[in-house]
Scaffold this motif. Sequence first.
Motif, PDB file in Angstrom:
ATOM      1  N   LEU A  33     -35.618  42.381  14.067  1.00 33.27           N
ATOM      2  CA  LEU A  33     -36.564  40.924  14.149  1.00 33.27           C
ATOM      3  C   LEU A  33     -36.400  40.328  15.420  1.00 33.27           C
ATOM      4  N   TYR A  34     -37.502  40.203  16.278  1.00 38.34           N
ATOM      5  CA  TYR A  34     -37.454  39.710  17.694  1.00 38.34           C
ATOM      6  C   TYR A  34     -37.986  38.278  17.578  1.00 38.34           C
ATOM      7  N   ILE A  35     -37.121  37.300  17.899  1.00 40.53           N
ATOM      8  CA  ILE A  35     -37.447  35.924  17.955  1.00 40.53           C
ATOM      9  C   ILE A  35     -37.663  35.482  19.487  1.00 40.53           C
ATOM     10  N   THR A  36     -38.908  34.863  19.675  1.00 42.76           N
ATOM     11  CA  THR A  36     -39.276  34.262  20.897  1.00 42.76           C
ATOM     12  C   THR A  36     -39.285  32.932  20.766  1.00 42.76           C
ATOM     13  N   PHE A  37     -38.572  32.318  21.807  1.00 47.82           N
ATOM     14  CA  PHE A  37     -38.021  30.734  21.674  1.00 47.82           C
ATOM     15  C   PHE A  37     -39.221  29.917  22.559  1.00 47.82           C
ATOM     16  N   GLY A  38     -39.708  28.939  21.843  1.00 47.46           N
ATOM     17  CA  GLY A  38     -40.561  28.294  22.860  1.00 47.46           C
ATOM     18  C   GLY A  38     -39.691  26.962  23.116  1.00 47.46           C
ATOM     19  N   ILE A  39     -39.426  26.449  24.269  1.00 44.20           N
ATOM     20  CA  ILE A  39     -38.594  25.397  24.358  1.00 44.20           C
ATOM     21  C   ILE A  39     -39.382  24.009  24.871  1.00 44.20           C
ATOM     22  N   ILE A  40     -39.324  23.125  24.090  1.00 47.55           N
ATOM     23  CA  ILE A  40     -40.091  21.905  24.297  1.00 47.55           C
ATOM     24  C   ILE A  40     -39.413  20.866  24.932  1.00 47.55           C
ATOM     25  N   ASN A  41     -39.628  20.703  26.204  1.00 48.31           N
ATOM     26  CA  ASN A  41     -39.012  19.663  26.965  1.00 48.31           C
ATOM     27  C   ASN A  41     -39.345  18.210  26.984  1.00 48.31           C
ATOM     28  N   ASP A  42     -39.162  17.298  26.134  1.00 44.48           N
ATOM     29  CA  ASP A  42     -39.345  15.914  26.090  1.00 44.48           C
ATOM     30  C   ASP A  42     -38.334  14.989  26.613  1.00 44.48           C
ATOM     31  N   THR A  43     -37.557  15.651  27.420  1.00 46.34           N
ATOM     32  CA  THR A  43     -36.531  14.649  27.983  1.00 46.34           C
ATOM     33  C   THR A  43     -36.952  14.407  29.617  1.00 46.34           C
ATOM     34  N   PRO A  44     -36.399  13.536  30.171  1.00 40.67           N
ATOM     35  CA  PRO A  44     -36.504  13.038  31.599  1.00 40.67           C
ATOM     36  C   PRO A  44     -35.796  14.095  32.530  1.00 40.67           C
ATOM     37  N   PHE A  45     -35.465  15.147  31.987  1.00 36.66           N
ATOM     38  CA  PHE A  45     -34.674  16.178  32.792  1.00 36.66           C
ATOM     39  C   PHE A  45     -35.658  17.437  32.988  1.00 36.66           C
TER      40      PHE A  45
END
Lengths: 297, 95
Positions: free
Chosen positions: A191-203
Amino acid sequence: MNFIDYYKILGLDKSASQSDIKKAYRKLARKHHPDVNPNDKEAEKKFKEINEANEVLSDPEKRKKYDKYGKDWQHAEEFEKARSSQGSSQSRGRRTSSQNYGEHDFSDFFESMFGGSGNFSGRGQTRFRGQDLNAELKLHLRDVFKTHKQTLTVNGKNIRITVPAGIENGQTIKITGHGGPGHQGGPNGDLYITFGIINDTPFKRDGNDLYTSVNLDLYTALLGGEIMVNTFDGQVKLNVKPETQNGTKIKLKGKGFPVYKKNDVYGNLYITYNLVTPTNLTQKEKDLFKKLAELRK
Amino acid sequence: MEKEYILITDFCLSHNIETHFVMELYEFGLVDLVVKEDVRYLPIQQLPKAEKIIRLYSDLDINLEGIAVITQLLNKIEKMQDEITHLKNRLDLYE
């Protein structure tokens, strides 16, 4: 359920010969084969369409039925009844050969016209080892600051995975043996999991380093002092040097993002000072600034 | 042993191919094989690669020279896609 124009899919007209069909299929299959278009869902879909079109048009029996009924395919069942009463050993023989392949390889239109199991010749599916599965997982940047466990549902099964801290947006991890089941004793796929990272921080993030900006009032910038700033995991006290300029960048070592699969190793946090000058000055303030300005002349 | 390697004969049987085809893949440098006590095995990590090659060979009638080129280009594409992802992530810094 809509009618599917198999001739259109292969870019052919109804008078196409078997050789034309074979040629058109080969050309399109080379373009859209899943193995030459990894992780391309559109190509995978197209390849299935091409295979299905070829499955029907390259088989004289199926093509005849398809040509006869065309858009009136709903009546095909009557045709099938009439035909089965005459007996067709060839058709029965062909249908048993595709038990290994899922029904999802065919459209509803195909299944309605030709039955649930066709004679998919296994194109794009030759496997001893189970099929690899791909999944996407959306997480917030804060979620990947610490290693944590997460339960996913893949093909109806719950899988508990460890999401390592520091995983990057777009990064893919492999979960061995959690793909499709193997055939004839072969191992399961992965199983291949691709991560989508949502950046809702001020960084903002660049690899393991984080970037942010902090407003600095004129007086602290000129005279120096202490300020509290937010890092990703809490506040820290900073000493601001006297006469700090606008846009000055400072580095807080080890206050960045965790390094992937390295325990207790962190990147750096870079802070840029935004100098904020005072507004709505009182008359007294204006007078004092004028005095200061004169001192500089 | 059973979990790490697959007997070439078992692999060929399941794919309905001749053993010499796998030997050809090995000679072309397309797959790695392991020999233990005169018996040839396919390391399990090589399975995805070997099966992809068989699919390209049988589905698309591509010869081994063509498959070698495709494999090389796909590896290049994969590296470039990783680089694109990395650069896209960096681009976020300036947006």
